[in-house]
Write an enzyme that holds these catalytic residues in place. Structure first.
Site, PDB file in Angstrom:
ATOM      1  N   ASP A 154      -6.919  -8.472  -6.924  1.00 44.03           N
ATOM      2  CA  ASP A 154      -6.405  -8.329  -5.574  1.00 44.03           C
ATOM      3  C   ASP A 154      -6.424  -9.687  -4.871  1.00 44.03           C
ATOM      4  OD1 ASP A 154      -5.802  -6.060  -3.430  1.00 44.03           O
ATOM      5  OD2 ASP A 154      -7.045  -7.593  -2.456  1.00 44.03           O
ATOM      6  N   ILE A 155      -5.331 -10.031  -4.199  1.00 41.10           N
ATOM      7  CA  ILE A 155      -5.251 -11.313  -3.492  1.00 41.10           C
ATOM      8  C   ILE A 155      -6.143 -11.247  -2.250  1.00 41.10           C
ATOM      9  CG2 ILE A 155      -3.725 -12.994  -2.412  1.00 41.10           C
ATOM     10  CD1 ILE A 155      -1.406 -11.730  -3.952  1.00 41.10           C
ATOM     11  N   GLU A 162      -0.551  -6.093  -2.897  1.00 41.93           N
ATOM     12  CA  GLU A 162      -1.061  -7.391  -3.352  1.00 41.93           C
ATOM     13  C   GLU A 162      -2.003  -7.207  -4.537  1.00 41.93           C
ATOM     14  OE1 GLU A 162      -3.778  -6.434   0.268  1.00 41.93           O
ATOM     15  OE2 GLU A 162      -1.768  -5.914  -0.416  1.00 41.93           O
TER      16      GLU A 162
END
Length: 313
Positions: free
Chosen positions: A183-184, A226
């Site tokens: 996950d960003i 994301e």
């Protein structure tokens, strides 16, 4: 009744027929071809009439055809498993090209002591071309259904399918499988500060970076906004962690140029879990998601693993 019509009328109909027509005698010598058959075979009447039909047939069929015709002509009961039925095979064009056809052969009876056979021949190339185009379209639609339109990575559906297939192979062949969720970090801030077009650029750039840093056998998919899904075949969690760390470091080291000319630095948090044979994919993903939660709570920009003892309650 057609038999009561003048032969010239029947002949005119055959001459103008859309389907190719060929007539042979019991010695398998071509006695007539209509214009459609000329066009299909590439031979003019003067080149093909009087020649053996075997010149048009595939070699394997040509070797057997004469004997089949003779056996039928000599048989008293005139039974045949071929005549009157539509068969698909190929004929040889004048150029040597093999043309797919559908053929229906008929016993035309005996005239002046000679038995004749006729056949209607349909060129299957248009149908084959249409089938190929339809298959290509279906393949393209299936690919689109399994592909994230922005990053061109596999999507969530494709990721789940591949996880199931990878697990099935592991059960048959042995070997561990680890899955991951990346996950960003603080991606919402990127969108809020620079806008969604810039966010899309970041997603596409990270998709390339992650795919490049992963092993060739690993699966990288975009499974959410994301969020990226990872599959590490033939890798226990400790081995997968090394690859995940390489991915995390590659993202951390990258500078992403935005459409507005800014240079952005982003990081990833990654959670890993073993896709054990006794787990469903969704259960393993829940464990990996818990590991991702650990990474986020631990300060982000890190890789965390949930082992068997850490299975979610």
């Amino acid at each position: 009744m057609i038999s009561q019509l003048p032969a010239s009328i029947v002949a005119s109909l055959v001459e103008e027929a859309l389907d190719a027509v060929v007539i042979i005698d019991e010695a398998c010598i071509i006695r007539y071809v209509n214009p459609a058959m000329q066009h299909l075979s590439g031979f003019a009447p003067g080149e093909i009439v009087g020649q053996s039909l075997n010149g048009l047939l595939p070699e394997a069929l040509a070797a057997l055809h004469d004997s089949h015709v003779r056996q039928y002509a000599d048989a008293g009961d005139r039974q045949s498993s071929v005549l009157g039925r539509v068969r698909d095979f190929a004929i040889r064009h004048r150029t040597g090209e093999m043309i797919p056809i559908a053929l229906k052969a008929l016993d035309l009876g005996v005239t002046d002591g000679v038995r004749y056979f006729g056949a209607f021949v349909e060129d299957l190339r248009p149908r084959k071309a249409l089938e190929a185009a339809q298959n290509a379209l279906l393949a393209k639609l299936e690919e689109q259904a399994l592909t994230d339109t922005l990053t061109r990575l596999p999507n969530r559906r494709a990721y789940n399918q591949e996880a199931e297939h990878t697990m099935a192979r592991a059960r048959r062949q042995g070997g561990a499988v680890t899955i991951g969720i990346a996950d960003i970090d603080h991606f919402k801030q990127v969108n809020d500060t620079y806008g969604h077009p810039t966010g899309d650029v970041v997603l596409c750039e990270l998709a390339s970076i992650i795919r490049e840093a992963a092993r060739g056998t690993d699966v990288v998919a975009r499974t959410g906004g994301e969020e990226f899904g990872l599959i590490f075949p033939n890798a226990a969690p400790d081995k997968a962690q090394l690859v995940a760390e390489r991915i995390r470091k590659a993202v951390e080291a990258a500078s992403i140029l935005t459409p507005g000319g800014h240079s952005l630095k982003v990081t990833l948090s990654i959670g890993l879990a073993e896709l054990r044979p006794d787990l469903h994919v969704e259960d393993a993903l829940a464990i990996a998601d818990a590991a991702l939660y650990d990474a986020k709570n631990g300060g982000r920009n890190q890789v965390c693993i949930r082992l068997d003892a850490d299975v979610m309650h």
